[in-house]
Design a protein around this motif. Structure first.
Motif, PDB file in Angstrom:
ATOM      1  N   ALA A   9      -4.330  -2.290  -5.312  1.00  0.00           N
ATOM      2  CA  ALA A   9      -5.286  -1.241  -5.437  1.00  0.00           C
ATOM      3  C   ALA A   9      -6.645  -2.469  -5.664  1.00  0.00           C
ATOM      4  CB  ALA A   9      -5.387  -0.302  -6.589  1.00  0.00           C
ATOM      5  N   VAL A  10      -6.517  -3.195  -6.693  1.00  0.00           N
ATOM      6  CA  VAL A  10      -7.572  -3.949  -7.115  1.00  0.00           C
ATOM      7  C   VAL A  10      -7.815  -4.987  -5.838  1.00  0.00           C
ATOM      8  CG1 VAL A  10      -8.509  -5.827  -8.579  1.00  0.00           C
ATOM      9  CG2 VAL A  10      -7.171  -4.022  -9.596  1.00  0.00           C
ATOM     10  N   VAL A  11      -6.754  -5.661  -5.232  1.00  0.00           N
ATOM     11  CA  VAL A  11      -6.860  -6.228  -3.993  1.00  0.00           C
ATOM     12  C   VAL A  11      -7.886  -5.726  -2.851  1.00  0.00           C
ATOM     13  CG1 VAL A  11      -5.678  -7.432  -2.334  1.00  0.00           C
ATOM     14  CG2 VAL A  11      -5.027  -7.924  -4.487  1.00  0.00           C
ATOM     15  N   ARG A  12      -7.668  -4.356  -2.608  1.00  0.00           N
ATOM     16  CA  ARG A  12      -8.136  -3.706  -1.621  1.00  0.00           C
ATOM     17  C   ARG A  12      -9.589  -3.624  -1.811  1.00  0.00           C
ATOM     18  NH1 ARG A  12      -6.349   0.008   2.427  1.00  0.00           N
ATOM     19  NH2 ARG A  12      -4.319  -0.074   1.776  1.00  0.00           N
ATOM     20  N   GLU A  13      -9.745  -3.258  -3.384  1.00  0.00           N
ATOM     21  CA  GLU A  13     -11.235  -3.121  -3.648  1.00  0.00           C
ATOM     22  C   GLU A  13     -12.021  -4.520  -3.726  1.00  0.00           C
ATOM     23  OE1 GLU A  13     -11.025  -1.945  -7.661  1.00  0.00           O
ATOM     24  OE2 GLU A  13     -10.142   0.135  -7.158  1.00  0.00           O
ATOM     25  N   GLU A  14     -11.478  -5.548  -3.885  1.00  0.00           N
ATOM     26  CA  GLU A  14     -11.709  -6.693  -3.835  1.00  0.00           C
ATOM     27  C   GLU A  14     -12.305  -7.160  -2.287  1.00  0.00           C
ATOM     28  OE1 GLU A  14     -13.202  -8.918  -6.047  1.00  0.00           O
ATOM     29  OE2 GLU A  14     -12.733  -7.426  -7.636  1.00  0.00           O
ATOM     30  N   LEU A  15     -11.093  -6.727  -1.434  1.00  0.00           N
ATOM     31  CA  LEU A  15     -11.532  -7.154   0.106  1.00  0.00           C
ATOM     32  C   LEU A  15     -12.680  -6.168   0.363  1.00  0.00           C
ATOM     33  CD1 LEU A  15     -10.198  -8.386   2.523  1.00  0.00           C
ATOM     34  CD2 LEU A  15      -8.926  -6.480   2.677  1.00  0.00           C
ATOM     35  N   GLY A  16     -12.985  -5.078   0.262  1.00  0.00           N
ATOM     36  CA  GLY A  16     -13.973  -4.485   0.619  1.00  0.00           C
ATOM     37  C   GLY A  16     -15.289  -4.769   0.205  1.00  0.00           C
ATOM     38  N   THR A  17     -15.359  -5.380  -1.069  1.00  0.00           N
ATOM     39  CA  THR A  17     -16.405  -6.135  -1.483  1.00  0.00           C
ATOM     40  C   THR A  17     -16.771  -7.418  -0.586  1.00  0.00           C
ATOM     41  OG1 THR A  17     -16.120  -5.029  -3.983  1.00  0.00           O
ATOM     42  CG2 THR A  17     -17.454  -7.194  -3.523  1.00  0.00           C
ATOM     43  N   ILE A  18     -15.977  -8.251  -0.556  1.00  0.00           N
ATOM     44  CA  ILE A  18     -15.929  -9.308  -0.020  1.00  0.00           C
ATOM     45  C   ILE A  18     -16.600  -9.031   1.432  1.00  0.00           C
ATOM     46  CG2 ILE A  18     -14.743 -11.464   1.194  1.00  0.00           C
ATOM     47  CD1 ILE A  18     -12.964 -11.351  -1.310  1.00  0.00           C
ATOM     48  N   ASN A  19     -15.667  -7.974   2.429  1.00  0.00           N
ATOM     49  CA  ASN A  19     -16.279  -7.612   3.567  1.00  0.00           C
ATOM     50  C   ASN A  19     -17.345  -7.167   3.739  1.00  0.00           C
ATOM     51  OD1 ASN A  19     -13.703  -8.231   4.426  1.00  0.00           O
ATOM     52  ND2 ASN A  19     -13.107  -6.107   4.844  1.00  0.00           N
ATOM     53  N   ARG A  20     -18.057  -6.492   3.015  1.00  0.00           N
ATOM     54  CA  ARG A  20     -19.460  -5.771   2.536  1.00  0.00           C
ATOM     55  C   ARG A  20     -20.466  -7.090   2.561  1.00  0.00           C
ATOM     56  NH1 ARG A  20     -18.475  -2.651  -1.046  1.00  0.00           N
ATOM     57  NH2 ARG A  20     -19.230  -3.595  -2.612  1.00  0.00           N
ATOM     58  N   LEU A  21     -20.371  -7.940   1.641  1.00  0.00           N
ATOM     59  CA  LEU A  21     -21.195  -9.091   1.216  1.00  0.00           C
ATOM     60  C   LEU A  21     -21.260  -9.914   2.697  1.00  0.00           C
ATOM     61  CD1 LEU A  21     -20.032 -10.076  -2.231  1.00  0.00           C
ATOM     62  CD2 LEU A  21     -22.325  -8.998  -1.522  1.00  0.00           C
ATOM     63  N   ARG A  22     -20.154 -10.017   3.197  1.00  0.00           N
ATOM     64  CA  ARG A  22     -20.096 -11.169   4.528  1.00  0.00           C
ATOM     65  C   ARG A  22     -20.811 -10.316   5.652  1.00  0.00           C
ATOM     66  NH1 ARG A  22     -13.954 -13.712   4.812  1.00  0.00           N
ATOM     67  NH2 ARG A  22     -14.218 -15.168   2.894  1.00  0.00           N
ATOM     68  N   LEU A  23     -20.658  -8.981   5.585  1.00  0.00           N
ATOM     69  CA  LEU A  23     -21.379  -8.140   6.628  1.00  0.00           C
ATOM     70  C   LEU A  23     -22.842  -8.252   6.378  1.00  0.00           C
ATOM     71  CD1 LEU A  23     -19.049  -5.207   7.431  1.00  0.00           C
ATOM     72  CD2 LEU A  23     -19.352  -7.071   8.991  1.00  0.00           C
TER      73      LEU A  23
END
Length: 568
Positions: free
Chosen positions: A547-561
């Motif tokens: 679940a933490v991995v999914r949250e971190e992936l969302g944060t990374i995607n958002r920052l990259r976008l």
């Protein structure tokens, strides 16, 4: 054997024209609020404080009514009526008309030229003075058609109306073009708008129009195609709406006068074609009117209110969110039916959307398209005043900005919208390596603004299964290792050599425990912080860590976008 990359390049080249046509011809839902109705008023009925007078007349029509009597008359659930009725009365007092159309066509008739000239000038003066609290947020004029017998008169009247505005149109101004029979008439209307803008020194592209679909030729052309679909695209972005003309259309098809109605099968067919033609083009659809007005003796008034309520609800249930009203006494049942529709659906819609966003289990398997529809429903309810933001929140729904993002009803634009489909997918693959994530986010284009882009990314992440997450992780190097990926290199720029060695040992322990790389949003964090976070997460059980991995992936995607948008 893998498919060569040049095959994909070839496909992109073949489909580039179609990709461009899709992006420009079907841009999605407009950001602006859609009125729940258009009130038609003949030009010779125009008077001082016309909107205030209409509101007072609507309130007077129900002065002796209460929730119990309106529930009995309309057949609506008494509890729903009791809940909605105070809001209806407030609406009639504060914003009785959402969209006003002053009519120089059928509702006005043929008049001597000097008389219509005077009324056209009066319309322009009235519309120029409308904007303000409690006034319609949309307004305009219906002129005579571009058919040969009425063409010159219609153009002259529109010219006179515009002449009263100076060089700026009133906010929300629109022209209704009736009795459209051909794509050529739409093309001619585009030309006329260009010439009128130049003549009156209006901003280029500011003059917009609605097409009234009330002839069989507008629905089906001699070549077997849907004329209305071609007409929408021939308007080059100037067309804002398709409005159905119940009685002209029914009569043209030979339906007897007694059977002409909004719920006749021929009307259902025409409006269904209109819906398909307008879908995702930025053009909205409005149903027509009933000519059974709530005036006269008590029995007739009650029957007319019951009919109007049923027809309004029927349109709403079929996804047509706007209709015509012809009399002030129709406004109470317009708003009662509309508010009942939205208030009855508030809690189920908000709960489903909230559960979807929180990834909770529910009895309905919802997808991003469903979230789009649920957000659109709640946003329309807010727009018209059927519910308020606090009620949506209390029912489990998100705030209004989030609803606008989810419903893709945001303004402006982002640089990614200018990319071809192939270019967009290539850029998105740099953000996230999951093919499904790329597919989902690309399918939501054009985005309109950054918030909508980020909402699309969030919704895409929500539908990824664990295999998709594994695909996404392949695009991320180990924290502390040198990366060829520009985004990862930038994100890990602050990691020193000593910390890298400690991270390498921690990465090995993490991968042995969880079976995948340690993923963390590294931007803005020191190497020591990344190492400390790694130590904490090694204490998670596998389910919690996933679940933490999914949250971190969302944060990374958002920052990259966000970084992508700033760089483009």
């Amino acid at each position: 054997m893998s498919l060569p990359d040049d095959v994909l390049t070839e496909l992109d080249e073949v489909l580039a024209p179609a990709d461009h046509a899709l992006a420009t011809g079907w841009p999605g839902e407009p950001a602006a609020r859609q009125p729940v109705h258009t009130l038609y008023l003949p030009a010779d009925h125009l008077g001082i404080d016309v909107v205030v007078t209409i509101g007072a007349a609507a309130l007077d029509a129900v002065d002796s009514e209460d929730p119990a009597s309106m529930a009995r008359i309309t057949g609506l659930d008494p509890a729903v009526v009791a809940d909605a009725w105070p809001r209806v009365l407030d609406k009639l007092a504060s914003e009785p008309v959402e969209d006003l159309r002053l009519d120089l066509e059928d509702g006005y008739g043929l008049r001597p030229d000097d008389e219509e000239d005077r009324h056209a000038v009066a319309i322009g003066e009235a519309l120029a003075g409308l904007p303000g609290d409690g006034m319609p947020f949309r307004s305009g004029v219906r002129v005579k058609s571009l058919e040969a017998p009425t063409r010159r008169r219609g153009v002259r009247s529109l010219d006179l109306v515009l002449g009263q505005f100076g060089d700026v149109l009133p906010a929300g101004f629109v022209v209704t073009l009736p009795k459209v029979t051909s794509v050529e008439q739409v093309q001619a209307m585009v030309l006329l708008c260009e010439r009128l803008e130049a003549t009156h020194r209006l901003a280029a592209g500011s003059l917009r129009f609605e097409l009234q679909v009330e002839t069989p030729q507008a629905v089906l052309g001699a070549d077997g195609t849907a004329t209305v679909a071609r007409a929408v695209h021939a308007a080059h972005g100037r067309c804002t709406g398709l409005h159905f003309g119940t009685y002209d259309y029914s009569a043209a098809l030979g339906v007897a006068a007694a059977q002409q109605a909004m719920d006749h099968p021929v009307a259902d067919h025409a409006t269904s074609v209109m819906q398909v033609a307008a879908a995702q083009t930025g053009v909205r659809v409005s149903h027509g009117s009933t000519n059974i007005l709530p005036v006269g003796d008590r029995a007739h008034v009650e029957a007319a209110w019951a009919l109007h309520t049923r027809l309004v609800l029927r349109s709403l249930e079929r996804g047509i969110y706007q209709g015509w009203d012809l009399h002030a006494a129709q406004l109470p049942t317009r708003y009662l039916a509309t508010f009942a529709f939205y208030r009855s659906g508030l809690h189920p819609a908000a709960a489903r959307l909230g559960a979807y966003l929180d990834r909770q289990e529910s009895g309905v398997l919802d997808e991003p398209a469903t979230a789009f529809a649920l957000a659109g429903f709640l946003l329309r309810a807010l727009d018209c005043g059927a519910v308020d933001a606090a009620e949506v929140h209390a029912a489990g729904g998100p705030d209004e900005p989030a609803l606008r993002r989810l419903a893709r009803r945001t303004a402006a634009g982002v640089p990614l919208d200018a990319l071809s489909a192939a270019e967009l997918r290539e850029v998105l693959r740099e953000v996230c390596a999951s093919p499904r994530w790329v597919d989902e986010v690309a399918a939501a284009a054009p985005y309109g603004d950054v918030d909508t882009l980020l909402a699309a990314a969030e919704l895409a992440l929500a539908v990824l299964d664990e295999r998709d997450i594994d695909d996404a992780l392949t695009g991320h190097p180990r924290i502390g290792e040198r990366s060829k990926h520009a985004s990862s290199a930038l994100e890990q720029a602050g990691v020193g050599d000593e910390v890298k060695a400690a991270l390498a040992a921690g990465n090995r322990e993490y991968e042995a425990r969880f079976g995948h790389v340690y993923l963390v949003a590294a931007s803005g964090r020191t190497g020591e912080e990344l190492l400390a976070i790694l130590g904490e997460r090694l204490g998670n059980d596998p389910a919690r860590e996933r679940a933490v991995v999914r949250e971190e992936l969302g944060t990374i995607n958002r920052l990259r976008l966000q970084r992508l948008v700033e760089e483009k």
